[in-house]
Write a protein that holds these residues in place. Sequence first.
Motif, mmCIF file in Angstrom:
data_model
loop_
_atom_site.group_PDB
_atom_site.id
_atom_site.type_symbol
_atom_site.label_atom_id
_atom_site.label_comp_id
_atom_site.label_asym_id
_atom_site.label_seq_id
_atom_site.Cartn_x
_atom_site.Cartn_y
_atom_site.Cartn_z
ATOM 1 N N LEU A 63 14.646 -1.475 10.725
ATOM 2 C CA LEU A 63 15.974 -1.417 10.108
ATOM 3 C C LEU A 63 16.951 -0.563 10.906
ATOM 4 O O LEU A 63 18.120 -0.455 10.547
ATOM 5 N N GLY A 64 16.464 0.071 11.964
ATOM 6 C CA GLY A 64 17.334 0.894 12.796
ATOM 7 C C GLY A 64 17.576 2.283 12.258
ATOM 8 O O GLY A 64 18.556 2.934 12.618
ATOM 9 N N VAL A 65 16.677 2.754 11.414
ATOM 10 C CA VAL A 65 16.787 4.094 10.842
ATOM 11 C C VAL A 65 15.928 5.027 11.680
ATOM 12 O O VAL A 65 14.840 4.653 12.141
ATOM 13 N N ALA A 66 16.385 6.262 11.882
ATOM 14 C CA ALA A 66 15.707 7.209 12.775
ATOM 15 C C ALA A 66 14.281 7.520 12.335
ATOM 16 O O ALA A 66 13.372 7.562 13.162
ATOM 17 N N SER A 67 14.060 7.737 11.052
ATOM 18 C CA SER A 67 12.704 8.072 10.593
ATOM 19 C C SER A 67 12.457 7.506 9.203
ATOM 20 O O SER A 67 13.395 7.156 8.471
ATOM 21 N N GLY A 68 11.195 7.448 8.841
ATOM 22 C CA GLY A 68 10.826 6.955 7.518
ATOM 23 C C GLY A 68 11.342 7.845 6.406
ATOM 24 O O GLY A 68 11.715 7.373 5.333
ATOM 25 N N ALA A 69 11.382 9.140 6.681
ATOM 26 C CA ALA A 69 11.884 10.081 5.664
ATOM 27 C C ALA A 69 13.358 9.826 5.361
ATOM 28 O O ALA A 69 13.786 9.889 4.198
ATOM 29 N N SER A 70 14.132 9.509 6.386
ATOM 30 C CA SER A 70 15.552 9.206 6.174
ATOM 31 C C SER A 70 15.710 7.933 5.352
ATOM 32 O O SER A 70 16.583 7.847 4.478
ATOM 33 N N LEU A 71 14.853 6.962 5.603
ATOM 34 C CA LEU A 71 14.903 5.708 4.846
ATOM 35 C C LEU A 71 14.568 5.953 3.374
ATOM 36 O O LEU A 71 15.243 5.431 2.483
ATOM 37 N N VAL A 72 13.556 6.761 3.124
ATOM 38 C CA VAL A 72 13.174 7.066 1.743
ATOM 39 C C VAL A 72 14.290 7.819 1.035
ATOM 40 O O VAL A 72 14.625 7.524 -0.122
ATOM 41 N N GLY A 101 7.165 1.749 -8.614
ATOM 42 C CA GLY A 101 5.823 2.321 -8.489
ATOM 43 C C GLY A 101 4.949 1.531 -7.526
ATOM 44 O O GLY A 101 4.192 2.101 -6.737
ATOM 45 N N LEU A 102 5.073 0.204 -7.572
ATOM 46 C CA LEU A 102 4.291 -0.642 -6.666
ATOM 47 C C LEU A 102 4.760 -0.514 -5.220
ATOM 48 O O LEU A 102 3.994 -0.765 -4.294
ATOM 49 N N LEU A 103 6.011 -0.138 -5.017
ATOM 50 C CA LEU A 103 6.509 0.089 -3.660
ATOM 51 C C LEU A 103 6.129 1.469 -3.135
ATOM 52 O O LEU A 103 5.890 1.637 -1.940
ATOM 53 N N VAL A 104 6.078 2.459 -4.015
ATOM 54 C CA VAL A 104 5.789 3.828 -3.591
ATOM 55 C C VAL A 104 4.300 4.011 -3.276
ATOM 56 O O VAL A 104 3.949 4.659 -2.285
ATOM 57 N N ALA A 105 3.419 3.454 -4.083
ATOM 58 C CA ALA A 105 1.978 3.669 -3.902
ATOM 59 C C ALA A 105 1.475 3.218 -2.531
ATOM 60 O O ALA A 105 0.772 3.975 -1.852
ATOM 61 N N PRO A 106 1.800 2.016 -2.047
ATOM 62 C CA PRO A 106 1.290 1.611 -0.722
ATOM 63 C C PRO A 106 1.839 2.461 0.418
ATOM 64 O O PRO A 106 1.166 2.622 1.439
ATOM 65 N N ILE A 107 3.032 2.998 0.261
ATOM 66 C CA ILE A 107 3.606 3.839 1.315
ATOM 67 C C ILE A 107 2.718 5.054 1.549
ATOM 68 O O ILE A 107 2.522 5.485 2.684
ATOM 69 N N GLY A 108 2.145 5.574 0.496
ATOM 70 C CA GLY A 108 1.245 6.708 0.644
ATOM 71 C C GLY A 108 -0.074 6.317 1.279
ATOM 72 O O GLY A 108 -0.650 7.070 2.058
ATOM 73 N N PHE A 109 -0.585 5.133 0.943
ATOM 74 C CA PHE A 109 -1.847 4.690 1.512
ATOM 75 C C PHE A 109 -1.702 4.281 2.980
ATOM 76 O O PHE A 109 -2.627 4.427 3.761
ATOM 77 N N VAL A 110 -0.542 3.725 3.329
ATOM 78 C CA VAL A 110 -0.295 3.264 4.704
ATOM 79 C C VAL A 110 1.013 3.893 5.182
ATOM 80 O O VAL A 110 2.059 3.245 5.195
ATOM 81 N N PRO A 111 0.987 5.155 5.614
ATOM 82 C CA PRO A 111 2.230 5.842 5.982
ATOM 83 C C PRO A 111 2.919 5.238 7.205
ATOM 84 O O PRO A 111 4.134 5.352 7.349
ATOM 85 N N ASP A 112 2.169 4.579 8.086
ATOM 86 C CA ASP A 112 2.784 3.956 9.261
ATOM 87 C C ASP A 112 3.693 2.791 8.873
ATOM 88 O O ASP A 112 4.600 2.436 9.615
ATOM 89 N N LEU A 113 3.440 2.204 7.712
ATOM 90 C CA LEU A 113 4.270 1.107 7.221
ATOM 91 C C LEU A 113 5.716 1.553 7.042
ATOM 92 O O LEU A 113 6.653 0.815 7.384
ATOM 93 N N LEU A 114 5.914 2.748 6.548
ATOM 94 C CA LEU A 114 7.255 3.273 6.330
ATOM 95 C C LEU A 114 7.985 3.483 7.659
ATOM 96 O O LEU A 114 9.144 3.099 7.802
ATOM 97 N N ASP A 115 7.298 4.072 8.634
ATOM 98 C CA ASP A 115 7.930 4.316 9.928
ATOM 99 C C ASP A 115 8.266 3.011 10.643
ATOM 100 O O ASP A 115 9.335 2.880 11.241
ATOM 101 N N SER A 116 7.359 2.037 10.575
ATOM 102 C CA SER A 116 7.650 0.756 11.239
ATOM 103 C C SER A 116 8.798 0.024 10.552
ATOM 104 O O SER A 116 9.630 -0.601 11.216
#
Length: 132
Positions: free
Chosen positions: A59-68, A39-54
């Motif tokens: 990590l060499g993954v094409a997109s944040g959605a693929s990583l999730v 839960g603590l990992l998921v909540a900040p991803i929503g507040f700072v969506p650029d964090l997931l993409d960066s």
Amino acid sequence: MQLSVLTSITGLLVLGYILELLRRQQLREKYAAIWLVIGLLVAPIGFVPDLLDSTAKRLGVASGASLVLFAGIVLILLVSLHLSWEASRLEAETRTLAEDVALIRAHLVQHGNFPTSQRPEDSGVTEAQVNS
């Protein structure tokens, strides 16, 4: 509603639900810890969506959605493996306890200390166990 807002709200709801289950003592602490971390990992991803993409790019993954998606699948597999391990452990413990109860009942029957309100046939003790 944007996906980032929905993700944040979902993360906060998960945290709130976990804390409520802990308060009611319906979830053990060892399991709650893992869900609180999630839960603590998921909540900040929503507040700072650029964090997931960066993070995905690092990590060499094409997109944040693929990583999730990948992280979710790994999490489900790990939780499934852990629950299978717990079920196997509890099954073995239950079998051992049932055997212990049968031996104690057989011993009581053999020494005449078994309560008269219960017969060995009703308690699951077999004739072979009583005579052994």
